[in-house]
Design a protein around this motif. Structure first.
Motif, short mmCIF file in Angstrom:
data_model
loop_
_atom_site.label_atom_id
_atom_site.label_comp_id
_atom_site.label_asym_id
_atom_site.label_seq_id
_atom_site.Cartn_x
_atom_site.Cartn_y
_atom_site.Cartn_z
N LEU A 187 0.83 -1.20 0.00
CA LEU A 187 0.00 0.00 0.00
C LEU A 187 0.87 1.26 0.00
N MET B 116 1.15 4.29 -2.75
CA MET B 116 1.05 5.71 -2.41
C MET B 116 2.19 6.51 -3.05
N PHE C 291 -6.15 6.82 -0.27
CA PHE C 291 -5.63 5.61 0.37
C PHE C 291 -6.02 5.52 1.84
N ALA D 103 -8.97 3.79 -3.18
CA ALA D 103 -7.77 2.95 -3.24
C ALA D 103 -7.67 2.04 -2.01
N TYR D 104 -8.14 2.55 -0.88
CA TYR D 104 -8.16 1.73 0.34
C TYR D 104 -9.08 0.53 0.15
N TRP E 214 -7.40 -2.12 -1.88
CA TRP E 214 -6.35 -2.78 -1.08
C TRP E 214 -6.98 -3.68 -0.02
#
Length: 149
Positions: A60, A64, A74, A80-81, A84
């Motif tokens: 992750l 970034m 993120f 994006a989180y 992931w």
């Protein structure tokens, strides 16, 4: 009876007793090795989960670094989180990563980003042997992501 036969009678069964004591000592040694092996297997499993947590967090942070600079995507709840999170909670991720429910504490990872670019990634997991209401394990990685103007 002579002196020699009295001595032989007094020694009768000593060899059997010595053999039984030797078997007892040998058996205790084998049981100790089995217990040591079981502990080693458990510690190896725990080390695997810690390694997986580190790799997932570092992946992750790597994403970034190569992103367009929008670190908020993120953070927990960002797009994006969420992508992931699918990797973390999937079959190749960490075991026991679940949202909070009745009597079960959340083990979803958290990602925070502050204004200075300090990123804190916290991963939680429960091994298959742990109870659902156990606190579980935690791994925290802190990094600072700053771009030159």
């Amino acid at each position: 009876m002579n002196e020699r036969s009295k001595l032989a009678q007094g020694q009768a069964g000593v060899m059997l007793l010595e053999a039984l004591i030797a078997i007892l000592i040998f058996s205790l040694g084998i049981l100790s090795l089995v217990a040591l092996q079981a502990t080693a297997i458990q510690l190896t499993g725990d080390a695997k989960y810690r390694t997986d947590a580190t790799l997932l967090a570092n992946r992750l942070i790597g994403q970034m670094w190569v992103s367009d600079g929008n670190l908020d995507a993120f953070a927990t709840g960002g797009a994006a989180y969420d992508a992931w999170l699918a990797d973390v909670s999937g079959p190749e991720g960490l075991p026991g990563v679940v949202a909070a429910s009745d009597g079960v504490a959340s083990t979803l990872p958290t990602v925070t980003v502050d204004a200075a670019g300090v990123v804190v990634v916290t991963l939680f997991w429960r091994t298959p042997e742990m109870a659902a209401d156990a606190a579980g394990h935690r791994h925290i990685i802190v990094s600072q992501i700053v771009r030159n103007p």
